[in-house]
Design a protein around this motif. Structure first.
Motif, PDB file in Angstrom:
ATOM      1  N   ASN A  78       0.865  -1.165   0.000  1.00 38.25           N
ATOM      2  CA  ASN A  78       0.000   0.000   0.000  1.00 38.25           C
ATOM      3  C   ASN A  78       0.913   1.229   0.000  1.00 38.25           C
ATOM      4  O   ASN A  78       1.350   1.662   1.055  1.00 38.25           O
ATOM      5  CB  ASN A  78      -0.901  -0.032   1.233  1.00 38.25           C
ATOM      6  CG  ASN A  78      -1.980   1.003   1.176  1.00 38.25           C
ATOM      7  OD1 ASN A  78      -1.901   1.957   0.414  1.00 38.25           O
ATOM      8  ND2 ASN A  78      -2.992   0.837   2.001  1.00 38.25           N
ATOM      9  N   PRO A  79       1.259   1.751  -1.176  1.00 32.74           N
ATOM     10  CA  PRO A  79       2.287   2.798  -1.263  1.00 32.74           C
ATOM     11  C   PRO A  79       1.809   4.164  -0.790  1.00 32.74           C
ATOM     12  O   PRO A  79       1.262   4.946  -1.546  1.00 32.74           O
ATOM     13  CB  PRO A  79       2.624   2.820  -2.750  1.00 32.74           C
ATOM     14  CG  PRO A  79       1.368   2.352  -3.419  1.00 32.74           C
ATOM     15  CD  PRO A  79       0.721   1.387  -2.474  1.00 32.74           C
ATOM     16  N   ALA A  80       2.049   4.442   0.486  1.00 30.06           N
ATOM     17  CA  ALA A  80       1.641   5.722   1.054  1.00 30.06           C
ATOM     18  C   ALA A  80       2.511   6.870   0.545  1.00 30.06           C
ATOM     19  O   ALA A  80       2.094   8.007   0.521  1.00 30.06           O
ATOM     20  CB  ALA A  80       1.699   5.656   2.568  1.00 30.06           C
ATOM     21  N   ALA A  81       3.741   6.564   0.144  1.00 25.51           N
ATOM     22  CA  ALA A  81       4.656   7.574  -0.384  1.00 25.51           C
ATOM     23  C   ALA A  81       5.638   6.899  -1.325  1.00 25.51           C
ATOM     24  O   ALA A  81       6.001   5.748  -1.130  1.00 25.51           O
ATOM     25  CB  ALA A  81       5.414   8.250   0.745  1.00 25.51           C
ATOM     26  N   LEU A  82       6.036   7.597  -2.362  1.00 28.00           N
ATOM     27  CA  LEU A  82       7.024   7.089  -3.314  1.00 28.00           C
ATOM     28  C   LEU A  82       8.248   7.985  -3.302  1.00 28.00           C
ATOM     29  O   LEU A  82       8.148   9.187  -3.050  1.00 28.00           O
ATOM     30  CB  LEU A  82       6.434   7.064  -4.728  1.00 28.00           C
ATOM     31  CG  LEU A  82       5.291   6.089  -4.963  1.00 28.00           C
ATOM     32  CD1 LEU A  82       4.602   6.402  -6.289  1.00 28.00           C
ATOM     33  CD2 LEU A  82       5.808   4.662  -4.954  1.00 28.00           C
ATOM     34  N   GLY A  88      18.536   5.730  -8.849  1.00 28.10           N
ATOM     35  CA  GLY A  88      17.434   5.235  -9.673  1.00 28.10           C
ATOM     36  C   GLY A  88      16.523   4.253  -8.972  1.00 28.10           C
ATOM     37  O   GLY A  88      15.496   3.863  -9.519  1.00 28.10           O
ATOM     38  N   THR A  89      16.860   3.853  -7.748  1.00 30.12           N
ATOM     39  CA  THR A  89      16.035   2.918  -7.003  1.00 30.12           C
ATOM     40  C   THR A  89      14.716   3.577  -6.613  1.00 30.12           C
ATOM     41  O   THR A  89      14.704   4.677  -6.068  1.00 30.12           O
ATOM     42  CB  THR A  89      16.757   2.449  -5.724  1.00 30.12           C
ATOM     43  OG1 THR A  89      17.991   1.863  -6.096  1.00 30.12           O
ATOM     44  CG2 THR A  89      15.923   1.451  -4.951  1.00 30.12           C
ATOM     45  N   LEU A  90      13.623   2.894  -6.898  1.00 22.40           N
ATOM     46  CA  LEU A  90      12.299   3.371  -6.509  1.00 22.40           C
ATOM     47  C   LEU A  90      11.923   2.679  -5.207  1.00 22.40           C
ATOM     48  O   LEU A  90      12.051   1.465  -5.080  1.00 22.40           O
ATOM     49  CB  LEU A  90      11.271   3.029  -7.587  1.00 22.40           C
ATOM     50  CG  LEU A  90       9.842   3.472  -7.334  1.00 22.40           C
ATOM     51  CD1 LEU A  90       9.759   4.998  -7.328  1.00 22.40           C
ATOM     52  CD2 LEU A  90       8.926   2.897  -8.393  1.00 22.40           C
ATOM     53  N   SER A  91      11.486   3.457  -4.227  1.00 27.39           N
ATOM     54  CA  SER A  91      11.106   2.877  -2.947  1.00 27.39           C
ATOM     55  C   SER A  91       9.794   3.488  -2.486  1.00 27.39           C
ATOM     56  O   SER A  91       9.331   4.493  -3.005  1.00 27.39           O
ATOM     57  CB  SER A  91      12.210   3.083  -1.913  1.00 27.39           C
ATOM     58  OG  SER A  91      12.481   4.451  -1.750  1.00 27.39           O
ATOM     59  N   THR A  92       9.209   2.837  -1.489  1.00 22.36           N
ATOM     60  CA  THR A  92       7.932   3.294  -0.969  1.00 22.36           C
ATOM     61  C   THR A  92       7.899   3.130   0.537  1.00 22.36           C
ATOM     62  O   THR A  92       8.425   2.168   1.077  1.00 22.36           O
ATOM     63  CB  THR A  92       6.763   2.529  -1.620  1.00 22.36           C
ATOM     64  OG1 THR A  92       5.548   3.001  -1.060  1.00 22.36           O
ATOM     65  CG2 THR A  92       6.856   1.036  -1.434  1.00 22.36           C
ATOM     66  N   GLY A  93       7.269   4.080   1.223  1.00 24.67           N
ATOM     67  CA  GLY A  93       6.937   3.892   2.629  1.00 24.67           C
ATOM     68  C   GLY A  93       5.609   3.171   2.618  1.00 24.67           C
ATOM     69  O   GLY A  93       4.615   3.737   2.199  1.00 24.67           O
ATOM     70  N   ALA A  94       5.584   1.898   2.999  1.00 22.66           N
ATOM     71  CA  ALA A  94       4.385   1.091   2.787  1.00 22.66           C
ATOM     72  C   ALA A  94       4.187   0.074   3.888  1.00 22.66           C
ATOM     73  O   ALA A  94       5.091  -0.234   4.649  1.00 22.66           O
ATOM     74  CB  ALA A  94       4.500   0.363   1.446  1.00 22.66           C
ATOM     75  N   THR A  95       2.990  -0.461   3.921  1.00 18.95           N
ATOM     76  CA  THR A  95       2.692  -1.610   4.761  1.00 18.95           C
ATOM     77  C   THR A  95       2.304  -2.759   3.843  1.00 18.95           C
ATOM     78  O   THR A  95       1.719  -2.549   2.785  1.00 18.95           O
ATOM     79  CB  THR A  95       1.528  -1.321   5.724  1.00 18.95           C
ATOM     80  OG1 THR A  95       0.393  -0.924   4.962  1.00 18.95           O
ATOM     81  CG2 THR A  95       1.882  -0.233   6.705  1.00 18.95           C
TER      82      THR A  95
END
Length: 109
Positions: A78-82, A88-95
């Motif tokens: 559940n990507p709350a932030a990208l 170039g690494t894509l990350s997310t603050g997620a649960t």
């Protein structure tokens, strides 16, 4: 968020909205089935004019500068932030949607 061409993109519960300064254009799952749901959770503008889109259902998409949409990940998050790192690494603050505690900035790609 504002993309490289100056268009505004709005994330919401009824889809993805683009505003070009005159007209609002709504992208929902009826118009764009690739979204998978109507609840957009996060947006990340790319320097090349692309846009990364995080959906509540755990799908992450990218809108290319030419307007084409593509799925980057059906990852169950559940990507709350990208965030796109300098490398170039894509990350997310997620649960995780299934179980487990929140994960901070989980690498996706």
């Amino acid at each position: 968020v504002e993309d490289a061409s100056g268009q505004l993109w709005i994330a919401g519960g009824q889809g993805l909205v683009r505003y070009d300064g005159r007209v609002f254009e709504i992208h929902d799952r009826r118009r764009l089935p690739l979204l998978g749901s109507d609840e957009v959770r996060s947006l990340w503008p790319e320097p090349d004019g692309g846009l990364v889109i995080g959906m509540a259902a755990g799908r992450i998409l990218r809108r290319a500068p030419d307007g084409d949409f593509a799925v980057l990940c059906d990852c169950g998050l559940n990507p709350a932030a990208l965030h796109r790192a300098a490398d170039g690494t894509l990350s997310t603050g997620a649960t995780l949607l299934l179980s487990g505690p929140p994960e901070a900035m989980r690498p996706l790609l």
